[in-house]
Design a protein around this motif. Sequence first.
Motif, short mmCIF file in Angstrom:
data_model
loop_
_atom_site.label_atom_id
_atom_site.label_comp_id
_atom_site.label_asym_id
_atom_site.label_seq_id
_atom_site.Cartn_x
_atom_site.Cartn_y
_atom_site.Cartn_z
N ALA A 135 0.84 -1.20 0.00
CA ALA A 135 0.00 0.00 0.00
C ALA A 135 0.87 1.26 0.00
O ALA A 135 0.56 2.24 -0.68
N LEU A 136 1.98 1.24 0.75
CA LEU A 136 2.92 2.36 0.74
C LEU A 136 3.55 2.53 -0.64
O LEU A 136 3.65 3.64 -1.17
N TYR A 137 3.97 1.42 -1.22
CA TYR A 137 4.55 1.44 -2.57
C TYR A 137 3.53 1.98 -3.58
O TYR A 137 3.86 2.80 -4.44
N ASN A 138 2.30 1.53 -3.47
CA ASN A 138 1.24 1.98 -4.38
C ASN A 138 1.06 3.49 -4.28
O ASN A 138 0.98 4.19 -5.29
N GLU A 139 1.02 4.02 -3.05
CA GLU A 139 0.86 5.46 -2.87
C GLU A 139 2.04 6.20 -3.48
O GLU A 139 1.87 7.19 -4.19
N GLU A 150 -8.95 6.06 -8.18
CA GLU A 150 -7.93 5.09 -7.77
C GLU A 150 -7.07 5.66 -6.63
O GLU A 150 -6.70 4.95 -5.70
N GLY A 151 -6.73 6.93 -6.73
CA GLY A 151 -5.97 7.58 -5.65
C GLY A 151 -6.72 7.53 -4.33
O GLY A 151 -6.13 7.26 -3.28
N TRP A 152 -8.02 7.78 -4.38
CA TRP A 152 -8.85 7.72 -3.17
C TRP A 152 -8.79 6.33 -2.55
O TRP A 152 -8.56 6.18 -1.35
N HIS A 153 -8.96 5.31 -3.36
CA HIS A 153 -8.95 3.95 -2.84
C HIS A 153 -7.56 3.57 -2.31
O HIS A 153 -7.46 2.86 -1.30
N ALA A 154 -6.52 4.07 -2.95
CA ALA A 154 -5.15 3.79 -2.49
C ALA A 154 -4.91 4.40 -1.11
O ALA A 154 -4.34 3.74 -0.22
N TYR A 155 -5.35 5.64 -0.91
CA TYR A 155 -5.16 6.28 0.39
C TYR A 155 -6.01 5.60 1.47
O TYR A 155 -5.54 5.40 2.59
N ARG A 156 -7.23 5.27 1.14
CA ARG A 156 -8.07 4.58 2.13
C ARG A 156 -7.43 3.27 2.56
O ARG A 156 -7.38 2.94 3.74
N GLN A 157 -6.97 2.49 1.58
CA GLN A 157 -6.34 1.22 1.92
C GLN A 157 -5.11 1.44 2.80
O GLN A 157 -4.93 0.76 3.82
N LEU A 158 -4.26 2.39 2.43
CA LEU A 158 -3.06 2.67 3.20
C LEU A 158 -3.39 3.08 4.63
O LEU A 158 -2.87 2.51 5.59
#
Length: 193
Positions: A73-77, A96-104
């Motif tokens: 998740a950190l790598y994705n962000e 996609e950015g929203w979902h990445a931050y929520r997951q992180l």
Amino acid sequence: MSSAAEDSLFPEAVKDFVFDLHDASRRSFVPSEQQSLYQTTFREITSKYFPNVAWPSPKAIASECGNDTLFLALYNELTLRHLQSVKRPTPRDRIEGWHAYRQLFDLILEEAPKEGEEKKPDSLYLTPEWCFDILHEFLYQFQGFCQFRTTSYTAAAKVADDPDKAPNAQTADALDALGQNRDAWAVETVLFY
């Protein structure tokens, strides 16, 4: 596609970087090592291999970090932040950015000790600069999404009263993405994090 075939799709330097950054953030906790990887090595690899394109997906590099969900998740962000800096984000990129931050953020909160629990051994270290950059980009993307949403709805409203006009393709795509993701970048959720 096999793991060996996927591994051959990107340079050894990328594999080494991912492995070393994972080690620095999840095992060794050496600030100077992580600082160098985050500030220098990431930029060098980016300029050499990914100046205007996306880094490999988290799935593609998962074997380099033992499929560590939080690290991925950190790598994705980190890699999405790079991609949004080199190209104009589409409505789907913004979602996609929203979902990445929520997951992180959800994964970080899951690892945090709960009230009344004993403190767990450290399981994550991020330099203050990296933490700042994550939060800064989160707020920047929130602000950008709010502007995007307002612009999209304003463009749609301009043609809504005229039966002879329809929203252009870009506005229609934006409205579709917004309609399918009504919770994206919701103020209440942003404030929760």
